[in-house]
Design a protein around this motif. Sequence first.
Motif, PDB file in Angstrom:
ATOM      1  N   THR A   1       0.823  -1.216   0.000  1.00 15.35           N
ATOM      2  CA  THR A   1       0.000   0.000   0.000  1.00 15.35           C
ATOM      3  C   THR A   1       0.854   1.262   0.000  1.00 15.35           C
ATOM      4  OG1 THR A   1      -0.234  -0.212   2.420  1.00 15.35           O
ATOM      5  CG2 THR A   1      -2.010  -1.101   1.055  1.00 15.35           C
TER       6      THR A   1
ATOM      7  N   TYR B   1     -14.637  -7.113  -3.019  1.00 18.86           N
ATOM      8  CA  TYR B   1     -14.759  -6.245  -1.851  1.00 18.86           C
ATOM      9  C   TYR B   1     -14.265  -4.829  -2.124  1.00 18.86           C
ATOM     10  CZ  TYR B   1     -15.337 -10.522   0.918  1.00 18.86           C
ATOM     11  OH  TYR B   1     -15.789 -11.725   1.436  1.00 18.86           O
TER      12      TYR B   1
ATOM     13  N   HIS C   1     -13.899  -1.113   0.611  1.00 23.16           N
ATOM     14  CA  HIS C   1     -13.802  -0.868   2.049  1.00 23.16           C
ATOM     15  C   HIS C   1     -15.169  -0.648   2.677  1.00 23.16           C
ATOM     16  CE1 HIS C   1     -12.633   1.159   5.869  1.00 23.16           C
ATOM     17  NE2 HIS C   1     -11.789   0.137   5.841  1.00 23.16           N
ATOM     18  N   SER C   2     -15.308  -1.114   3.908  1.00 20.72           N
ATOM     19  CA  SER C   2     -16.593  -1.090   4.612  1.00 20.72           C
ATOM     20  C   SER C   2     -17.113   0.316   4.892  1.00 20.72           C
ATOM     21  CB  SER C   2     -16.473  -1.870   5.929  1.00 20.72           C
ATOM     22  OG  SER C   2     -15.362  -1.425   6.670  1.00 20.72           O
ATOM     23  N   SER C   3     -16.249   1.314   4.830  1.00 13.32           N
ATOM     24  CA  SER C   3     -16.676   2.691   5.118  1.00 13.32           C
ATOM     25  C   SER C   3     -17.338   3.367   3.920  1.00 13.32           C
ATOM     26  CB  SER C   3     -15.472   3.535   5.554  1.00 13.32           C
ATOM     27  OG  SER C   3     -14.555   3.686   4.477  1.00 13.32           O
TER      28      SER C   3
ATOM     29  N   THR D   1     -15.645   4.431  -5.907  1.00 18.45           N
ATOM     30  CA  THR D   1     -15.082   3.078  -5.785  1.00 18.45           C
ATOM     31  C   THR D   1     -16.147   2.027  -6.040  1.00 18.45           C
ATOM     32  OG1 THR D   1     -13.523   3.883  -4.113  1.00 18.45           O
ATOM     33  CG2 THR D   1     -13.814   1.507  -4.278  1.00 18.45           C
TER      34      THR D   1
ATOM     35  N   LYS E   1     -18.268  -5.750   1.345  1.00 19.50           N
ATOM     36  CA  LYS E   1     -17.406  -4.739   1.944  1.00 19.50           C
ATOM     37  C   LYS E   1     -16.648  -5.353   3.118  1.00 19.50           C
ATOM     38  CE  LYS E   1     -20.567  -0.992   0.703  1.00 19.50           C
ATOM     39  NZ  LYS E   1     -21.384   0.151   1.194  1.00 19.50           N
TER      40      LYS E   1
ATOM     41  N   ASP F   1     -12.928  -4.581   5.974  1.00 11.19           N
ATOM     42  CA  ASP F   1     -11.894  -3.658   6.471  1.00 11.19           C
ATOM     43  C   ASP F   1     -10.503  -4.225   6.204  1.00 11.19           C
ATOM     44  OD1 ASP F   1     -10.927  -1.349   7.792  1.00 11.19           O
ATOM     45  OD2 ASP F   1     -10.750  -2.450   9.687  1.00 11.19           O
TER      46      ASP F   1
ATOM     47  N   HIS G   1      -6.717  -4.543   4.919  1.00 12.65           N
ATOM     48  CA  HIS G   1      -5.627  -3.561   4.916  1.00 12.65           C
ATOM     49  C   HIS G   1      -5.498  -2.856   3.572  1.00 12.65           C
ATOM     50  CE1 HIS G   1      -1.547  -1.981   5.923  1.00 12.65           C
ATOM     51  NE2 HIS G   1      -1.397  -2.084   4.618  1.00 12.65           N
TER      52      HIS G   1
ATOM     53  N   LEU H   1      -7.564  -2.264   1.351  1.00 15.19           N
ATOM     54  CA  LEU H   1      -8.694  -1.386   1.059  1.00 15.19           C
ATOM     55  C   LEU H   1      -8.718  -0.182   1.993  1.00 15.19           C
ATOM     56  CD1 LEU H   1     -11.484  -4.108   0.598  1.00 15.19           C
ATOM     57  CD2 LEU H   1      -9.981  -3.105  -1.148  1.00 15.19           C
ATOM     58  N   ARG H   2      -8.215  -0.378   3.205  1.00 17.11           N
ATOM     59  CA  ARG H   2      -8.239   0.685   4.220  1.00 17.11           C
ATOM     60  C   ARG H   2      -7.066   1.654   4.091  1.00 17.11           C
ATOM     61  NH1 ARG H   2      -7.694  -2.436   8.221  1.00 17.11           N
ATOM     62  NH2 ARG H   2      -5.476  -2.071   8.541  1.00 17.11           N
ATOM     63  N   GLU H   3      -5.876   1.143   3.772  1.00 19.57           N
ATOM     64  CA  GLU H   3      -4.660   1.959   3.819  1.00 19.57           C
ATOM     65  C   GLU H   3      -4.271   2.567   2.471  1.00 19.57           C
ATOM     66  OE1 GLU H   3      -3.367   2.754   6.667  1.00 19.57           O
ATOM     67  OE2 GLU H   3      -4.787   1.438   7.717  1.00 19.57           O
TER      68      GLU H   3
END
Length: 264
Positions: free
Chosen positions: A63, A92, A94-96, A103, A127, A129, A131, A133-135
């Motif tokens: 990332t 997937y 990200h869940s947010s 996206t 979705k 969380d 890494h 996808l989050r970072e």
Amino acid sequence: MKLYLDPGHGGSDPGAQGNGFREKDLNLDIALKIRSILENNYENIDVRMSRTSDVTKSLDQRTNEANSWEADFYLSIHINSFNGSAQGYEDYIHSSLSNNSATSRYRDIIHTEVMKLNQLDDRGKKKADFHVLRETTMDAMLSENGFIDNAQNAALMKQESWRRNVAQGHANGIAKAFNLTPKEATDRGALYKVIAGSFKQRENAEKRVTDLDAQGYDSFISTSEVSGETWYRVQAGAFSSRENAETRLQEIESKGIDAFIAID
């Protein structure tokens, strides 16, 4: 368009295992095919991969590299595993993120294109969380291409043509989502070359030429620069008609030899 392409796992991390396969190997094979299809068939696409061989690379390294490069999109390729009975494709973001996010719209397009070609059950758009996808600071997606511990899915994974179709589906989705221009739309008198393998080591390319000769196909080795690296390509035919090139491609792949079409 700058695509950061991430074949999951690698090196000391084999990923999921089952039916004689290691996830890291399948991820890399599919990702390399995606890169070849995009770079050889579309204009203005720059692909950087987290790995192009079986090496260990941390999630942070992946990332951070994508972020520093300022990629436009991050695509992580994986194979699933669960209990032996689960099967199918899912992907997937990200869940947010909302379902109306950019996206999500990109993922919707890619999901549709992959499902057209992968012969897998559709497990849906999800979705998480994760890494990668989050970072990541860019739009990012992770795809799970079948279950390695499921006998039916693994039977597909064994087929070179299936892995190429999975790659083609991802490439088609990327091209559609980011409005990439096909090379044949800009080049008159296009020449469709059948590339029966692309290798970092010349001796491996020479072995492929020998194998093709034994199958009755004339071929030769040429060099190509891809993402700053020299690759030895084995060309097994060049055609003015894409249909004829596709026929040769299918013939070669029916012999268990990996191949793709490049456009000049």
